[in-house]
Design an enzyme around this catalytic site. Sequence first.
Site, short mmCIF file in Angstrom:
data_model
loop_
_atom_site.label_atom_id
_atom_site.label_comp_id
_atom_site.label_asym_id
_atom_site.label_seq_id
_atom_site.Cartn_x
_atom_site.Cartn_y
_atom_site.Cartn_z
N SER A 154 0.78 -1.24 0.13
CA SER A 154 -0.05 0.25 -0.06
C SER A 154 0.81 1.20 -0.01
O SER A 154 1.69 1.30 -0.92
CB SER A 154 -1.04 -0.09 1.22
OG SER A 154 -1.90 0.91 1.00
N ASP A 174 -10.29 -4.03 -5.31
CA ASP A 174 -9.74 -3.18 -4.42
C ASP A 174 -10.26 -1.57 -4.30
O ASP A 174 -9.90 -0.94 -5.50
CB ASP A 174 -8.12 -3.15 -4.75
CG ASP A 174 -7.36 -2.30 -3.53
OD1 ASP A 174 -7.89 -1.47 -3.13
OD2 ASP A 174 -6.10 -2.62 -3.67
N HIS A 195 -8.54 -4.54 -0.64
CA HIS A 195 -7.09 -3.99 -0.59
C HIS A 195 -6.17 -4.68 0.33
O HIS A 195 -4.95 -4.49 0.68
CB HIS A 195 -7.29 -2.36 0.10
CG HIS A 195 -5.86 -1.80 0.04
ND1 HIS A 195 -5.56 -1.34 -1.31
CD2 HIS A 195 -5.32 -1.12 0.97
CE1 HIS A 195 -4.59 -0.53 -1.04
NE2 HIS A 195 -4.22 -0.43 0.26
#
Length: 199
Positions: free
Chosen positions: A100, A150, A181
């Site tokens: 991320s 996501d 995610h």
Amino acid sequence: MKHIFKEGQNEKVLLLLHGTGGTEQDLLPLAGMIDPEASVLSVRGNVSENGMPRFFKRLREGVFDEEDLVERTKELNEFLDEAAAHYGFRRDQIVAAGYSNGANIAGSLLFHYEKSLLGAVLFHPMVPRRGIELPDQTGIPVFIGAGENDPICPASETQDLKSLLQASGAHVTDHWERMGHQLTEQEVRAAAEWYAAQF
Ligand code: MLT
């Protein structure tokens, strides 16, 4: 930068970069799954968003503070030079593994610096910056782990990132799961298989 370094048994150095709100402890188990013999350099982001560590500022979800991104990318790149000299590992043997926000700063290293990384494992990355010419990344292997659902990194964003990296010469492998995610054990295993085939 605050970090953990563990010396390994081979020349590789896994640079671990956590997600928003994480710390340098978070991704340590990943190193064991991807390359248990590599040295580990796990770094904590220097930016705090309401107490949550990050690697660069954002204006809101998904909208990055570009000036800060550029500055923090330079800071991380210089930190890698210093860490290599300090710990005595080869600067040209660093493979990033980020999730991320950590994947986004790893992507930003590839967008701004030639020869900063030997390769990169990007879990749920976004396009760090648009409208710039990338440095030459010929032959640099990049793994992208993505989720079909996501909400933070839509599929189109992943495709754009893949195209931009490929245009710079990188060899990009994308791995998709019917997930959101979150980082899944399955995609880490896929990344480990990919890594074993690359290095
Ligand atoms: C970012 O800000 O880097 C991305 O939105 C991912 C995240 O939430 O960390």
